[in-house]
Motif scaffolding. Structure first.
Motif, PDB file in Angstrom:
ATOM      1  N   THR A 178       0.803  -1.265  -0.019  1.00 18.47           N
ATOM      2  CA  THR A 178      -0.129  -0.096  -0.050  1.00 18.47           C
ATOM      3  C   THR A 178       0.961   1.093   0.036  1.00 18.47           C
ATOM      4  O   THR A 178       2.027   1.363   0.637  1.00 18.47           O
ATOM      5  CB  THR A 178      -0.920   0.067   1.170  1.00 18.47           C
ATOM      6  OG1 THR A 178      -1.720   1.150   1.094  1.00 18.47           O
ATOM      7  CG2 THR A 178      -0.128   0.081   2.524  1.00 18.47           C
ATOM      8  N   ILE A 179       0.590   2.120  -0.665  1.00 19.16           N
ATOM      9  CA  ILE A 179       1.269   3.398  -0.931  1.00 19.16           C
ATOM     10  C   ILE A 179       0.460   4.556  -0.390  1.00 19.16           C
ATOM     11  O   ILE A 179      -0.732   4.631  -1.004  1.00 19.16           O
ATOM     12  CB  ILE A 179       1.699   3.575  -2.224  1.00 19.16           C
ATOM     13  CG1 ILE A 179       2.651   2.501  -2.689  1.00 19.16           C
ATOM     14  CG2 ILE A 179       2.790   4.872  -2.619  1.00 19.16           C
ATOM     15  CD1 ILE A 179       3.199   2.482  -4.065  1.00 19.16           C
ATOM     16  N   THR A 180       0.876   5.438   0.537  1.00 18.75           N
ATOM     17  CA  THR A 180       0.207   6.463   1.008  1.00 18.75           C
ATOM     18  C   THR A 180       1.016   7.724   0.804  1.00 18.75           C
ATOM     19  O   THR A 180       2.033   7.814   0.595  1.00 18.75           O
ATOM     20  CB  THR A 180      -0.176   6.271   2.364  1.00 18.75           C
ATOM     21  OG1 THR A 180       0.859   6.734   3.218  1.00 18.75           O
ATOM     22  CG2 THR A 180      -0.853   4.917   2.714  1.00 18.75           C
ATOM     23  N   ASP A 181       0.273   9.095   0.727  1.00 19.29           N
ATOM     24  CA  ASP A 181       0.837  10.244   0.919  1.00 19.29           C
ATOM     25  C   ASP A 181       1.395  10.486   2.394  1.00 19.29           C
ATOM     26  O   ASP A 181       1.419   9.512   3.264  1.00 19.29           O
ATOM     27  CB  ASP A 181       0.020  11.483   0.394  1.00 19.29           C
ATOM     28  CG  ASP A 181      -1.258  11.329   1.328  1.00 19.29           C
ATOM     29  OD1 ASP A 181      -1.333  10.930   2.551  1.00 19.29           O
ATOM     30  OD2 ASP A 181      -2.038  12.278   0.987  1.00 19.29           O
ATOM     31  N   GLN A 182       1.936  11.578   2.622  1.00 17.44           N
ATOM     32  CA  GLN A 182       2.668  11.848   3.933  1.00 17.44           C
ATOM     33  C   GLN A 182       1.892  11.891   5.135  1.00 17.44           C
ATOM     34  O   GLN A 182       2.104  11.959   6.296  1.00 17.44           O
ATOM     35  CB  GLN A 182       3.571  13.067   3.894  1.00 17.44           C
ATOM     36  CG  GLN A 182       2.752  14.328   3.523  1.00 17.44           C
ATOM     37  CD  GLN A 182       3.649  15.527   3.348  1.00 17.44           C
ATOM     38  OE1 GLN A 182       4.926  15.502   3.458  1.00 17.44           O
ATOM     39  NE2 GLN A 182       3.183  16.802   2.784  1.00 17.44           N
ATOM     40  N   ILE A 183       0.277  12.071   4.791  1.00 13.40           N
ATOM     41  CA  ILE A 183      -0.437  12.003   6.068  1.00 13.40           C
ATOM     42  C   ILE A 183      -1.258  10.677   6.359  1.00 13.40           C
ATOM     43  O   ILE A 183      -2.127  10.597   6.972  1.00 13.40           O
ATOM     44  CB  ILE A 183      -1.386  13.213   6.001  1.00 13.40           C
ATOM     45  CG1 ILE A 183      -2.360  13.258   4.754  1.00 13.40           C
ATOM     46  CG2 ILE A 183      -0.685  14.377   6.043  1.00 13.40           C
ATOM     47  CD1 ILE A 183      -3.317  14.479   4.945  1.00 13.40           C
ATOM     48  N   GLY A 184      -1.242  10.011   5.085  1.00 10.70           N
ATOM     49  CA  GLY A 184      -1.730   8.536   5.468  1.00 10.70           C
ATOM     50  C   GLY A 184      -2.943   8.232   4.329  1.00 10.70           C
ATOM     51  O   GLY A 184      -3.335   7.284   4.537  1.00 10.70           O
ATOM     52  N   ASN A 185      -3.222   9.196   3.714  1.00  9.44           N
ATOM     53  CA  ASN A 185      -4.109   8.969   2.436  1.00  9.44           C
ATOM     54  C   ASN A 185      -3.852   8.030   1.469  1.00  9.44           C
ATOM     55  O   ASN A 185      -2.727   7.980   0.950  1.00  9.44           O
ATOM     56  CB  ASN A 185      -4.594  10.190   1.852  1.00  9.44           C
ATOM     57  CG  ASN A 185      -5.234  11.182   2.765  1.00  9.44           C
ATOM     58  OD1 ASN A 185      -6.023  10.835   3.603  1.00  9.44           O
ATOM     59  ND2 ASN A 185      -5.003  12.357   2.475  1.00  9.44           N
ATOM     60  N   VAL A 186      -4.588   6.792   1.141  1.00 12.80           N
ATOM     61  CA  VAL A 186      -4.248   5.701   0.306  1.00 12.80           C
ATOM     62  C   VAL A 186      -4.055   6.513  -1.214  1.00 12.80           C
ATOM     63  O   VAL A 186      -5.102   6.854  -1.553  1.00 12.80           O
ATOM     64  CB  VAL A 186      -5.052   4.533   0.346  1.00 12.80           C
ATOM     65  CG1 VAL A 186      -4.499   3.510  -0.610  1.00 12.80           C
ATOM     66  CG2 VAL A 186      -4.862   3.929   1.804  1.00 12.80           C
ATOM     67  N   LEU A 187      -3.056   6.066  -1.764  1.00  8.69           N
ATOM     68  CA  LEU A 187      -2.746   6.398  -3.254  1.00  8.69           C
ATOM     69  C   LEU A 187      -2.705   5.045  -4.271  1.00  8.69           C
ATOM     70  O   LEU A 187      -3.400   5.294  -5.339  1.00  8.69           O
ATOM     71  CB  LEU A 187      -1.401   6.883  -3.637  1.00  8.69           C
ATOM     72  CG  LEU A 187      -0.920   8.133  -2.629  1.00  8.69           C
ATOM     73  CD1 LEU A 187       0.414   8.717  -3.234  1.00  8.69           C
ATOM     74  CD2 LEU A 187      -2.148   9.589  -2.969  1.00  8.69           C
ATOM     75  N   LEU A 188      -2.350   3.910  -3.735  1.00  3.21           N
ATOM     76  CA  LEU A 188      -2.458   2.874  -4.575  1.00  3.21           C
ATOM     77  C   LEU A 188      -2.259   1.552  -3.680  1.00  3.21           C
ATOM     78  O   LEU A 188      -1.394   1.740  -2.593  1.00  3.21           O
ATOM     79  CB  LEU A 188      -1.052   2.979  -5.387  1.00  3.21           C
ATOM     80  CG  LEU A 188      -1.007   1.776  -6.629  1.00  3.21           C
ATOM     81  CD1 LEU A 188      -2.124   1.595  -7.697  1.00  3.21           C
ATOM     82  CD2 LEU A 188       0.488   1.984  -6.946  1.00  3.21           C
ATOM     83  N   THR A 189      -2.732   0.454  -3.935  1.00  2.00           N
ATOM     84  CA  THR A 189      -2.668  -0.737  -3.291  1.00  2.00           C
ATOM     85  C   THR A 189      -2.480  -1.762  -4.321  1.00  2.00           C
ATOM     86  O   THR A 189      -3.004  -1.862  -5.841  1.00  2.00           O
ATOM     87  CB  THR A 189      -3.810  -1.241  -2.631  1.00  2.00           C
ATOM     88  OG1 THR A 189      -5.010  -1.161  -3.229  1.00  2.00           O
ATOM     89  CG2 THR A 189      -3.891  -0.133  -1.377  1.00  2.00           C
TER      90      THR A 189
END
Length: 293
Positions: free
Chosen positions: A93-104
């Protein structure tokens, strides 16, 4: 006339060296090779606990099958771990710097591939390559050749850490139960966390009151960020001092990342890393896992 065997020396009994060994032996009907394989470790399990889950693409799996014999290929399923239902997802799982999911992404992992590939291989253990000499008659493989190092302008800092249950629970709320967790910062920095949601085997005299988990942490950033203004720009980083490196990573995270739950959690994880190198590798806290299946 019998064909003379081609002398071949393989330095290192890792996945690459073992795959090459099997490929040479498998194709001996085309050319005969006198293969010797050396490994600096004293045994497959001695000295240091290493290895992690890897993903093989379709082409990678086909290439591996072309290298090994049918008997080795039939044992490859032994290296495929079964995900624990409803506990962990073998993916990233890839998130931005505050934890919003960008890609899984879902991944297939191999866990003990090296042990499968070691079957039937006469590895000469505790043999370290120290010299390399090239003559008109051929090459004496005794020395490491000159390495070409490409400078991509990126620093990677990695460490293994034993994480308690309550911190893993916090991380799982952000990243769910994915085993590979990556976060992307706005300054081209990134973090990577790899784990298995299986508790580490603890010694009977271990005073830990809750389960712990093995986690590999990686922090990456461009070289120029070494000059960023931090809390104390007079602090010098000593690459040979783990405590100095850990504090450097924590300062960068505090400076480059926003104030949020994920930033606080990253700093807590890096703060768990031992500040000194363990003297006793036998008691290194990531040696085995408790059986759960």
């Amino acid at each position: 006339m019998q064909q003379e065997k081609i002398p071949t020396i393989i330095s290192g009994a890792g996945l690459g060296g073992l795959s090459l060994y099997h490929a040479l032996i498998k194709n001996k009907d085309k050319k005969e090779f006198n293969v010797k394989i050396f490994e600096r470790e004293t045994s497959p399990t001695a000295d240091r606990w290493q290895g992690y889950h890897i993903g093989l693409s379709y082409y990678g799996a086909r290439s591996l099958l072309n290298c090994v014999s049918s008997s080795i290929a039939s044992n490859l399923p032994k290296a495929i771990p079964n995900p624990i239902p409803d506990v962990e997802t073998h993916g990233i799982t890839i998130t931005d710097q505050i934890g919003n999911v960008l890609l899984t992404l879902q991944l297939n992992h191999l866990k003990i591939l090296r042990y499968v590939l070691l079957e039937g291989v006469p590895v000469q253990w505790n043999k370290k390559c120290i010299k390399y000499v090239e003559t008109q008659e051929g090459v004496w493989y005794e020395k490491l050749p000159e390495l070409q190092i490409v400078d991509y302008g990126i620093t990677h800092i990695s460490a293994n850490v034993s994480v308690p249950q309550h911190l893993m629970d916090k991380a799982n709320k952000i990243h769910e139960n994915f085993l590979v967790r990556k976060t992307l910062g706005t300054k081209e920095d990134s973090t990577l966390m790899m784990t298995r949601l299986i508790p580490i085997k603890q010694e009977q005299n271990d005073e830990k009151s809750e389960p712990h988990y093995r986690v590999t942490l990686v922090y990456s950033y461009p070289f120029e960020l070494d000059n960023v203004d931090v809390e104390s720009d007079k602090v010098k980083v000593d690459d040979n001092d783990p405590a100095s490196v850990i504090e450097h990573v924590k300062r960068l995270i505090r400076t480059l990342r926003p104030d949020c739950e994920l930033t606080d959690l990253l700093i807590e994880f890096w703060d768990l890393i031992p500040k000194t190198i363990p003297n006793d590798p036998i008691k290194f806290p990531f040696k085995t896992y408790n059986p759960v299946q």
